[in-house]
Design an enzyme around this catalytic site. Structure first.
Site, PDB file in Angstrom:
ATOM      1  N   SER B  47       1.022  -1.116   0.096  1.00 47.29           N
ATOM      2  CA  SER B  47       0.091  -0.131  -0.190  1.00 47.29           C
ATOM      3  C   SER B  47       0.814   1.301  -0.032  1.00 47.29           C
ATOM      4  O   SER B  47       0.409   2.352  -0.324  1.00 47.29           O
ATOM      5  CB  SER B  47      -1.061  -0.045   1.356  1.00 47.29           C
ATOM      6  OG  SER B  47      -0.082   0.045   2.370  1.00 47.29           O
ATOM      7  N   HIS B  48       2.020   1.130   0.293  1.00 45.75           N
ATOM      8  CA  HIS B  48       3.107   2.112   0.281  1.00 45.75           C
ATOM      9  C   HIS B  48       3.905   2.098  -0.941  1.00 45.75           C
ATOM     10  O   HIS B  48       5.015   2.851  -0.772  1.00 45.75           O
ATOM     11  CB  HIS B  48       3.717   2.603   1.623  1.00 45.75           C
ATOM     12  CG  HIS B  48       2.683   2.911   2.367  1.00 45.75           C
ATOM     13  ND1 HIS B  48       1.916   2.126   3.442  1.00 45.75           N
ATOM     14  CD2 HIS B  48       2.081   4.139   2.986  1.00 45.75           C
ATOM     15  CE1 HIS B  48       1.074   2.879   4.095  1.00 45.75           C
ATOM     16  NE2 HIS B  48       1.095   4.196   3.765  1.00 45.75           N
ATOM     17  N   ASP B 178       5.452   0.234  13.436  1.00 40.27           N
ATOM     18  CA  ASP B 178       4.410   1.277  12.841  1.00 40.27           C
ATOM     19  C   ASP B 178       3.301   0.952  12.668  1.00 40.27           C
ATOM     20  O   ASP B 178       2.975   0.033  11.925  1.00 40.27           O
ATOM     21  CB  ASP B 178       5.098   1.646  11.499  1.00 40.27           C
ATOM     22  CG  ASP B 178       4.296   2.663  10.866  1.00 40.27           C
ATOM     23  OD1 ASP B 178       3.483   3.034  11.337  1.00 40.27           O
ATOM     24  OD2 ASP B 178       4.873   3.087   9.754  1.00 40.27           O
ATOM     25  N   ALA B 180      -1.254   1.246  13.336  1.00 39.54           N
ATOM     26  CA  ALA B 180      -2.168   2.122  13.505  1.00 39.54           C
ATOM     27  C   ALA B 180      -2.948   1.844  14.656  1.00 39.54           C
ATOM     28  O   ALA B 180      -2.932   0.794  14.967  1.00 39.54           O
ATOM     29  CB  ALA B 180      -3.411   1.887  12.034  1.00 39.54           C
ATOM     30  N   ASP B 188      -8.423  -1.579   4.638  1.00 36.71           N
ATOM     31  CA  ASP B 188      -8.593  -2.958   4.886  1.00 36.71           C
ATOM     32  C   ASP B 188     -10.108  -3.198   4.739  1.00 36.71           C
ATOM     33  O   ASP B 188     -10.704  -4.143   4.425  1.00 36.71           O
ATOM     34  CB  ASP B 188      -8.100  -3.664   6.058  1.00 36.71           C
ATOM     35  CG  ASP B 188      -6.619  -4.072   5.922  1.00 36.71           C
ATOM     36  OD1 ASP B 188      -6.326  -4.861   5.114  1.00 36.71           O
ATOM     37  OD2 ASP B 188      -5.922  -3.617   6.750  1.00 36.71           O
ATOM     38  N   ARG B 310       9.526  -7.461   7.109  1.00 39.57           N
ATOM     39  CA  ARG B 310       9.974  -6.391   6.138  1.00 39.57           C
ATOM     40  C   ARG B 310      11.411  -6.410   5.781  1.00 39.57           C
ATOM     41  O   ARG B 310      11.754  -6.417   4.445  1.00 39.57           O
ATOM     42  CB  ARG B 310       9.472  -4.990   6.726  1.00 39.57           C
ATOM     43  CG  ARG B 310       8.975  -4.026   5.688  1.00 39.57           C
ATOM     44  CD  ARG B 310       8.297  -2.788   6.519  1.00 39.57           C
ATOM     45  NE  ARG B 310       8.908  -2.351   7.744  1.00 39.57           N
ATOM     46  CZ  ARG B 310      10.197  -1.829   7.959  1.00 39.57           C
ATOM     47  NH1 ARG B 310      10.953  -1.563   6.806  1.00 39.57           N
ATOM     48  NH2 ARG B 310      10.410  -1.562   9.288  1.00 39.57           N
TER      49      ARG B 310
END
Lengths: 336, 336
Positions: B47-48, B178, B180, B188, B310
């Protein structure tokens, strides 16, 4: 005979001072601890009110706390003050460092206070609330003892690692929260065990890493963090910031240091303070007003601010004094 | 024909630069945004990655972002740097303020950087990771749009309000998270709606405040925070610190400012940096080593550090490039 007894706040104060001084805390430590015990009892945080005197006495009888330690303030950097508690209780160290901490926050815009080598009283809200009463935004965090497993793991690594925050509200009591990053306080597991009650799901795992609702199995296994992997990440952050960053023990090291004495945990604490008048200059009152709109958007829909229940208790206690279990009161009388 | 296409990181970079410059972003903004898009695609944060170019183009076509804004650095206080993004994208503002921010953190021990009036790219991990690569401990937080109800409430007040944190690990990739503070990302819910799938319980409530698993009802109602009242308290903290404290919009104000354009949210961002060498002096390497013991206690029991997945993707991408949906790639070719 009634199961409870009514005490004025002055009586709570006197009882606390007597018990602490009789049991080896210096006058300065007794006063600093008593301020918070009175505040805790007044706000109906039972575990940090008069009950906590039992813990303070147990800690000085069985642990390594120095009841006469004189905290030493170290001017670590432009925006950092360190207070070496020298293995005394945390609260006198906090009070001793506070004016230096506030001065640095006002000079730099933000500042950190690291309290080292303290036996921690473990309620953080009175500290962030006192910073907010100076017009500062405040955060505080500490490790504790390694009772909590990381997300995806089965063995305890983290402490209950609380995070507290306060936001000043001109003319009102501040917005304050103070929560453990564990799913629940350690004491709640113990309480369920004593009452023979099952734990809710999601609080703990047994020694094999399986979910359990048996308090005894939980005490031998590990507690879980709140909020799954996010709560676990937050707990790791607190462990790092209030441990290695400030040159103090992790929850695992603190637990080893205790060596099963069951004393109040000895470790460090990190506080941060932010001065809105430095961040905002002449726009400060305008933006503090915008924060009020945020609180209004929460309360106007019937949701509660985190500190509301405590402030309601405070208003009652200021008016009518506090109610204490008679058994606790009588136990404390014996400790004077 | 294959559903995906393989691109080298150089090809991702070139495509991103082309699309952004063709669509009205200055060379400086295009480069700053592209750095993060390449990093996102490389780390398989879809998404980024390249997908986010669609959002950047939509935002400049439909919103109020200024593709040529030149960020202005303000020396707000000893430990505070402010960057006025002047309604440009957040990333160039971050890059512009970064050297000032790092200098202040080293001078004072800790520092804050407030980015104001920016259209926020919304990934915070690349920013805290770049601070950790300078040996600093870092936090970052932002509001977003008012989609999330407070605990005990039914109406949206908070944004998805992410919190990011990085801890430097000498000789290794840093510890980074990181997340939310909403139970899940806004995207989502949208994804479940498009796929006609029910939401898991606990993500959202409908417009009447009742729990719902219907994505459409959730989009008309409110999302929930992660972790109940604790996640809600944390979200409030982020809303206050990255909103009123830095003189910028709350999530509700940002949403009103957007006026249904569906652009990237415009608001502020707060970053904090802590220099372990100032906190610890000559004990720094000793205590960074203690942090390694903490990570070891997590990974040795088979639990994952938040950033591990990641970094594994990064290693694959550095070796073999990235895999991109062919449809997305073809959409982007049309935007060059």
């Amino acid at each position: 005979m009634s199961e409870t007894i009514q005490l004025s706040l002055a009586e709570v104060r006197e009882l606390s001072l007597n018990v602490l001084q009789t049991n080896g805390y210096s006058e300065a430590h007794s006063k600093a601890i008593t301020d918070v015990i009175v505040a805790g009892q007044r706000d109906e945080c039972q575990s940090h009110g008069l009950y906590r005197l039992l813990v303070c006495v147990h800690t000085i009888r069985n642990g390594k706390v120095d009841g006469h330690a004189v905290p030493e303030v170290v001017d670590q950097a432009k925006a950092i003050v360190r207070v070496d508690a020298r293995f005394g209780n945390s609260l006198l160290a906090f009070q001793t460092g506070l004016p230096h901490f506030i001065r640095k926050a006002r000079e730099c815009g933000l500042a950190a206070m690291a309290i080292n080598r303290c036996f921690h009283f473990s309620a953080l809200w009175p500290e962030v609330e006192s910073l907010a009463s100076e017009g500062l935004v405040a955060m505080a965090m500490t490790p504790s003892h390694a009772w909590v497993a990381p997300a995806g793991g089965t063995k305890p690594v983290f402490g209950t690692n609380p995070l507290a925050f306060a936001w000043p509200r001109p003319g009102r009591t501040p917005f304050v929260f103070d929560f453990a990053t564990s799913a629940i306080a350690r004491g709640d597991i113990e309480l369920h065990r004593r009452q023979g009650k099952a734990l809710p799901e999601g609080w703990a795992i047994d020694a094999d890493g399986n979910p359990t609702t048996d308090p005894l199995a939980a005490l031998k296994g590990a507690m879980l963090t709140f909020g799954g992997h996010k709560g676990s990440a937050l707990s790791a952050m607190i462990e790092l910031m209030a441990g290695p960053l400030i040159g103090d023990m992790t929850s695992a090291e603190s637990m080893a240091f205790d060596a099963s004495a069951g004393a109040t945990p000895c470790h460090g604490e990190l506080l941060l303070a932010f001065d809105p008048t430095v961040f905002l200059g002449d726009r400060a009152s305008e933006y503090l007003e915008k924060a009020e709109s945020l609180f209004e958007a929460i309360t106007s829909q019937g949701a509660r601010l985190p500190s509301q229940r405590r402030y309601a208790a405070r208003a009652r206690s200021d008016e009518a004094g506090v109610t204490v279990p008679r058994a606790l009161y009588e136990d404390l009388l014996k400790l004077r």
